[in-house]
Design an enzyme around this catalytic site. Structure first.
Site, short mmCIF file in Angstrom:
data_model
loop_
_atom_site.label_atom_id
_atom_site.label_comp_id
_atom_site.label_asym_id
_atom_site.label_seq_id
_atom_site.Cartn_x
_atom_site.Cartn_y
_atom_site.Cartn_z
N ASP A 236 0.85 -1.18 0.00
CA ASP A 236 0.00 0.00 0.00
C ASP A 236 0.90 1.25 0.00
O ASP A 236 1.84 1.32 -0.78
CB ASP A 236 -0.95 -0.05 1.21
CG ASP A 236 -2.11 0.94 1.10
OD1 ASP A 236 -3.09 0.62 0.42
OD2 ASP A 236 -2.00 2.03 1.68
N TYR A 385 -3.56 10.94 1.26
CA TYR A 385 -4.08 10.73 -0.10
C TYR A 385 -4.08 12.04 -0.89
O TYR A 385 -3.65 12.07 -2.05
CB TYR A 385 -5.50 10.15 -0.04
CG TYR A 385 -5.52 8.67 0.28
CD1 TYR A 385 -5.70 7.73 -0.72
CD2 TYR A 385 -5.34 8.22 1.58
CE1 TYR A 385 -5.71 6.37 -0.44
CE2 TYR A 385 -5.34 6.88 1.88
CZ TYR A 385 -5.52 5.95 0.88
OH TYR A 385 -5.51 4.61 1.15
N HIS A 441 -4.78 -7.87 0.29
CA HIS A 441 -4.09 -6.61 0.44
C HIS A 441 -3.29 -6.49 1.73
O HIS A 441 -2.20 -5.92 1.75
CB HIS A 441 -5.12 -5.47 0.38
CG HIS A 441 -4.52 -4.11 0.35
ND1 HIS A 441 -3.73 -3.67 -0.69
CD2 HIS A 441 -4.59 -3.08 1.24
CE1 HIS A 441 -3.35 -2.42 -0.45
NE2 HIS A 441 -3.84 -2.05 0.72
#
Length: 466
Positions: A236, A385, A441
């Site tokens: 990630d 983000y 993930h």
């Protein structure tokens, strides 16, 4: 094998055969371009930064201080009061997790949290490893450091593990004892930091803190710990950060290992998608690549649109959504744990409990939530983000290759599959590429043994005398 591909080709319609032939010619042109292209940059600037409050002082405390996670009766009492005041909305019939976190199952999670979960016990478990903090670029950076047991004829090599969102350093607790074991004379000393703005690392006070800034801070951390060369692993955001570290100081990075790798779209990738389903060998796809990629629109376009709504919110107005989840522990849990459902296996969306207890325990999941809750770090973590997606087109790190030895672990339920042939456009020295048999993930949380074995396989090979 060749006869299989020949039969496949001649089994196509004439139009499809023409498309394949023309595509092959185009690929030849692309390969020629790659062979004769001009020399590209192999590193990115290290740069500098200051993320603390106010102006940068003339000097900064560079000492490393021990740190202990603590809690209090007041903190737990406040949590319980908020849990008791939660308002629920009934789910739609047969909606399972397709509309988000199912509130019927959420009540079970909250009941466990309120009546069975022991935060004090979990704090003690978190403190089983040594925690530290050190000031870098104006921020208190938290990390854990775990040394392997002393053994004869053992070579100890440093390894940094970097988490992503909505995870934390706690994701690696099950894999750490596997990595500190002796593996053919090699054992890892594990350094596991919290990204600034996540958990116990201080949040940046100024705009602009992206993966490049985090990479520079973590390189400073490794230097401060006395490591001139080391290994890196990330998934990630951890993948982006460790990749940037390898781009900044490749001479320091003995090996890079990733479970999620960001590849910049290019014409070669687009072309390979057109013909890869029919003649995979022509574009470097394996049969497993074909199985994981196609049908492409369903797996990589529509599914991504369904699952990345949070990303658009956090990349645009993170503080707005952050207000809600930072003030409601149940809202925070639903927001985080919904990702631990769908990002572990998309099929879990069709289950009434989201499949959460198939791979995890509620105690482990809630401990990760509590790290965000007790530090009020959800909003600052979401800002990462916006900081990273704000200027993607002009980012130098996106245009620069990675030349350190790299191991890539492709888990079947990762958000998006990138074949080795695509990964090679970014990572130019792929040492190992492994199709993992299962997992998604949150690999270190889901399949710690599988992930540890792959990290060890890559690193031990690199440590062997040439």
């Amino acid at each position: 094998m060749f006869s299989f591909y020949r039969e496949t080709f001649f089994g196509l319609e004439v139009v499809q055969q023409q498309l394949v032939i023309s595509s092959a010619v185009a690929i030849g042109g692309i390969l020629a371009y790659w062979v004769f292209r001009s020399k590209e940059a192999k590193t990115i600037p290290i740069g500098h930064g200051w993320w603390g409050k106010g102006k940068k002082p003339l000097s900064e405390d560079d000492q490393i201080h021990t740190f202990t996670i603590t809690t209090s009766d007041e903190e737990i009492k406040d949590l319980h009061a908020r849990l008791d005041l939660t308002r629920y909305t009934d789910p739609l019939e047969d909606s399972h997790f397709n509309f988000g976190f199912n509130s019927t199952y959420l009540k079970r999670v909250v009941s466990h949290w309120r009546n069975e979960y022991d935060w004090k016990k979990q704090v003690a478990a978190l403190n089983q490893y040594s925690h530290f903090k050190t000031k870098i670029e104006g921020l208190d950076v938290h990390f854990i450091r775990v040394c392997p047991p002393s053994r004869e004829n053992q070579k100890v090599v440093p390894l940094m593990l970097v988490h992503g969102w909505p995870s934390s350093f706690y994701e690696f607790y099950k894999i750490i004892p596997l990595l500190t074991q002796n593996h053919d004379g090699v054992a890892f000393e594990v350094i596991c930091p919290s990204i600034p703005g996540y958990g116990y690392s201080e949040a940046p006070q100024k705009k602009g803190f992206d993966s490049v800034a985090a990479a520079r801070i973590f390189l400073t951390l490794m230097e401060r710990l006395g490591f001139s060369q080391f290994y890196l692993h990330g998934g990630d955001w951890g993948s982006a950060i460790t990749t940037n570290m390898a781009q900044m100081k490749p001479d320091c990075v003995k090996g890079l290992h990733l479970t999620m790798f960001f590849i910049r779209s290019n014409f070669k990738m687009s072309l390979s998608l057109v013909i890869g389903r029919y003649l995979p060998f022509l574009v470097g796809f394996t049969r497993e690549d074909v199985r994981r990629i196609y049908p492409y629109f369903q797996k990589n376009v529509w599914q991504m649109l369904e699952e990345t709504g949070y990303m658009h919110i956090q990349a645009t107005k993170p503080d707005t959504a952050g207000c809600a989840v930072n003030n409601s522990p149940v809202g925070l849990a639903a927001y985080i744990l919904e990702k631990f459902s769908s990002c572990t296996d998309m099929k879990y969306r069709d289950l009434s409990d989201g499949g959460l207890e198939r791979m995890f325990t509620l105690d482990d999941l809630l401990t990760n939530v509590m790290i965000y809750w007790t530090t009020s770090s959800m909003t600052s973590s979401m800002r990462f983000y916006k900081e990273n997606f704000g200027n993607l087109i002009n980012r130098l790190d996106f245009k620069t290759g990675v030349f350190v030895p790299t191991g890539l672990a492709a888990f079947p339920n990762e958000l998006m599959h990138n074949p080795k042939v695509w990964a090679q456009t970014k990572y130019r020295n792929i040492y190992t590429y492994t199709f993992m048999p299962r997992g998604g993930h949150f690999a270190a949380f889901e399949e710690p043994q599988l992930l540890a074995d792959d990290i060890v396989q890559t690193s031990v090979k690199l440590e062997r005398p040439k």
